[in-house]
Design a protein around this motif. Structure first.
Motif, PDB file in Angstrom:
ATOM      1  N   UNK A  68       0.759  -1.135   0.103  1.00  0.00           N
ATOM      2  CA  UNK A  68      -0.144   0.076  -0.032  1.00  0.00           C
ATOM      3  C   UNK A  68       0.865   1.236   0.028  1.00  0.00           C
ATOM      4  N   UNK A  69       2.073   1.169   0.682  1.00  0.00           N
ATOM      5  CA  UNK A  69       2.795   2.395   0.633  1.00  0.00           C
ATOM      6  C   UNK A  69       3.380   2.733  -0.618  1.00  0.00           C
ATOM      7  N   UNK A  70       3.987   1.281  -1.280  1.00  0.00           N
ATOM      8  CA  UNK A  70       4.685   1.628  -2.659  1.00  0.00           C
ATOM      9  C   UNK A  70       3.715   2.019  -3.605  1.00  0.00           C
ATOM     10  N   UNK A  71       2.288   1.752  -3.582  1.00  0.00           N
ATOM     11  CA  UNK A  71       1.200   2.138  -4.325  1.00  0.00           C
ATOM     12  C   UNK A  71       0.986   3.582  -4.264  1.00  0.00           C
ATOM     13  N   UNK A  72       1.085   4.062  -2.959  1.00  0.00           N
ATOM     14  CA  UNK A  72       0.936   5.663  -2.667  1.00  0.00           C
ATOM     15  C   UNK A  72       2.060   6.045  -3.395  1.00  0.00           C
ATOM     16  N   UNK A  73       3.229   6.052  -3.214  1.00  0.00           N
ATOM     17  CA  UNK A  73       4.423   6.446  -3.747  1.00  0.00           C
ATOM     18  C   UNK A  73       4.324   6.428  -5.421  1.00  0.00           C
ATOM     19  N   UNK A  74       3.737   5.222  -6.098  1.00  0.00           N
ATOM     20  CA  UNK A  74       3.848   5.562  -7.289  1.00  0.00           C
ATOM     21  C   UNK A  74       2.948   6.288  -7.862  1.00  0.00           C
ATOM     22  N   UNK A  75       1.382   6.310  -7.013  1.00  0.00           N
ATOM     23  CA  UNK A  75       0.754   7.274  -7.532  1.00  0.00           C
ATOM     24  C   UNK A  75       0.948   8.663  -7.298  1.00  0.00           C
ATOM     25  N   UNK A  76       1.904   9.028  -6.295  1.00  0.00           N
ATOM     26  CA  UNK A  76       2.527  10.311  -6.308  1.00  0.00           C
ATOM     27  C   UNK A  76       3.338  10.597  -7.436  1.00  0.00           C
ATOM     28  N   UNK A  77       4.112   9.767  -7.708  1.00  0.00           N
ATOM     29  CA  UNK A  77       5.306   9.905  -9.106  1.00  0.00           C
ATOM     30  C   UNK A  77       4.420  10.365 -10.176  1.00  0.00           C
ATOM     31  N   UNK A  85       6.385  18.034 -12.578  1.00  0.00           N
ATOM     32  CA  UNK A  85       7.160  18.124 -11.250  1.00  0.00           C
ATOM     33  C   UNK A  85       7.938  16.695 -11.138  1.00  0.00           C
ATOM     34  N   UNK A  86       7.857  15.766 -11.904  1.00  0.00           N
ATOM     35  CA  UNK A  86       8.616  14.447 -11.760  1.00  0.00           C
ATOM     36  C   UNK A  86      10.099  14.492 -11.749  1.00  0.00           C
ATOM     37  N   UNK A  87      10.424  13.667 -11.127  1.00  0.00           N
ATOM     38  CA  UNK A  87      12.237  13.607 -11.114  1.00  0.00           C
ATOM     39  C   UNK A  87      12.819  14.944  -9.983  1.00  0.00           C
ATOM     40  N   UNK A  88      12.150  15.710  -9.670  1.00  0.00           N
ATOM     41  CA  UNK A  88      12.560  16.889  -8.748  1.00  0.00           C
ATOM     42  C   UNK A  88      12.916  16.540  -7.324  1.00  0.00           C
ATOM     43  N   UNK A  89      14.064  16.622  -6.782  1.00  0.00           N
ATOM     44  CA  UNK A  89      14.064  16.754  -5.462  1.00  0.00           C
ATOM     45  C   UNK A  89      13.371  17.245  -4.611  1.00  0.00           C
ATOM     46  N   UNK A  90      12.556  16.666  -3.555  1.00  0.00           N
ATOM     47  CA  UNK A  90      11.376  17.383  -2.721  1.00  0.00           C
ATOM     48  C   UNK A  90      12.095  18.077  -1.820  1.00  0.00           C
ATOM     49  N   UNK A  91      13.572  18.287  -1.391  1.00  0.00           N
ATOM     50  CA  UNK A  91      14.385  18.906  -0.624  1.00  0.00           C
ATOM     51  C   UNK A  91      14.909  20.271  -1.201  1.00  0.00           C
ATOM     52  N   UNK A  92      15.721  19.832  -2.385  1.00  0.00           N
ATOM     53  CA  UNK A  92      16.302  20.966  -3.064  1.00  0.00           C
ATOM     54  C   UNK A  92      15.882  21.394  -4.325  1.00  0.00           C
ATOM     55  N   UNK A  93      14.892  20.679  -4.818  1.00  0.00           N
ATOM     56  CA  UNK A  93      13.946  21.107  -6.138  1.00  0.00           C
ATOM     57  C   UNK A  93      14.949  21.055  -7.266  1.00  0.00           C
ATOM     58  N   UNK A  94      16.153  20.443  -7.133  1.00  0.00           N
ATOM     59  CA  UNK A  94      16.926  19.903  -8.136  1.00  0.00           C
ATOM     60  C   UNK A  94      16.564  18.741  -8.940  1.00  0.00           C
ATOM     61  N   UNK A  95      17.037  18.571 -10.105  1.00  0.00           N
ATOM     62  CA  UNK A  95      16.466  17.290 -10.660  1.00  0.00           C
ATOM     63  C   UNK A  95      17.432  15.963 -10.064  1.00  0.00           C
ATOM     64  N   UNK A  96      16.587  15.087 -10.006  1.00  0.00           N
ATOM     65  CA  UNK A  96      17.429  13.739  -9.541  1.00  0.00           C
ATOM     66  C   UNK A  96      17.706  13.164 -10.504  1.00  0.00           C
ATOM     67  N   UNK A 107      11.325   7.415  -6.637  1.00  0.00           N
ATOM     68  CA  UNK A 107      11.940   8.274  -5.532  1.00  0.00           C
ATOM     69  C   UNK A 107      11.699   9.863  -5.304  1.00  0.00           C
ATOM     70  N   UNK A 108      11.680  10.142  -4.007  1.00  0.00           N
ATOM     71  CA  UNK A 108      11.500  11.487  -3.907  1.00  0.00           C
ATOM     72  C   UNK A 108      12.786  12.611  -3.508  1.00  0.00           C
ATOM     73  N   UNK A 109      13.533  11.956  -3.365  1.00  0.00           N
ATOM     74  CA  UNK A 109      15.063  12.754  -3.129  1.00  0.00           C
ATOM     75  C   UNK A 109      16.069  12.441  -3.813  1.00  0.00           C
ATOM     76  N   UNK A 110      17.062  13.450  -4.181  1.00  0.00           N
ATOM     77  CA  UNK A 110      18.149  12.865  -4.544  1.00  0.00           C
ATOM     78  C   UNK A 110      19.210  12.236  -3.903  1.00  0.00           C
ATOM     79  N   UNK A 111      20.331  11.704  -4.241  1.00  0.00           N
ATOM     80  CA  UNK A 111      21.058  10.697  -3.367  1.00  0.00           C
ATOM     81  C   UNK A 111      21.676  11.669  -2.436  1.00  0.00           C
ATOM     82  N   UNK A 112      22.186  12.885  -2.430  1.00  0.00           N
ATOM     83  CA  UNK A 112      22.655  13.918  -1.601  1.00  0.00           C
ATOM     84  C   UNK A 112      21.535  14.050  -0.401  1.00  0.00           C
ATOM     85  N   UNK A 113      20.333  14.392  -1.014  1.00  0.00           N
ATOM     86  CA  UNK A 113      19.339  14.671   0.227  1.00  0.00           C
ATOM     87  C   UNK A 113      18.927  13.441   0.926  1.00  0.00           C
ATOM     88  N   UNK A 114      18.929  12.428   0.151  1.00  0.00           N
ATOM     89  CA  UNK A 114      18.717  11.107   0.915  1.00  0.00           C
ATOM     90  C   UNK A 114      19.669  10.918   2.021  1.00  0.00           C
TER      91      UNK A 114
END
Length: 126
Positions: A68-77, A85-96, A107-114
């Motif tokens: 269910x959590x994964x489904x939510x993440x997929x729906x959000x993507x 807005x796909x592929x943008x880090x939720x912390x920095x706004x930069x492209x992942x 995925x919601x965060x870039x490697x650095x933000x993660x």
């Protein structure tokens, strides 16, 4: 909306992958029901049997929660794809990075933000 950071081909491939993952999860959920919460008393002969039944049920429910959590993440993507807005880090706004998105398309965060998130979480837990 148009996403200025990624090609249409890449975004179409990501959308197809997300839709396939969503379909796979939904199909798995349909075919693998959570075991009954209370076992049939005739089936449970010993305490060991009860323990095995309850352990199996708990694992089944935990798996369902992860699905269910994964489904939510997929729906959000998928929503972010539609909004440009796909592929943008939720912390920095930069492209992942595309490779990261191909590996984990929700995925919601870039490697650095993660890494920062993990470091901060570990610091708080210590």
């Amino acid at each position: 909306m148009k996403n200025e950071y990624f090609s249409e081909e890449f975004l179409d491939d990501q959308r197809a992958m997300l839709l396939k993952l969503k379909s796979d999860i939904l199909n798995h959920m349909r075919t693998h029901e959570i075991e009954d919460i209370s076992p049939d008393p005739d089936q449970v002969v010993e305490e060991v049997d009860k323990s095995q039944v309850y352990t199996s049920q708990r694992m089944s429910m935990e798996l369902r929660e992860r699905e269910l959590k994964r489904l939510h993440e997929i729906d959000e993507a998928l929503y972010k794809l539609e909004e440009g807005q796909y592929g943008l880090c939720e912390e920095t706004g930069e492209p992942i990075g595309e490779k990261r998105l191909q590996k984990i398309p929700w995925v919601r965060l870039s490697i650095e933000a993660q890494e920062d998130y993990e470091r901060n979480r570990n610091t708080l837990a210590a």
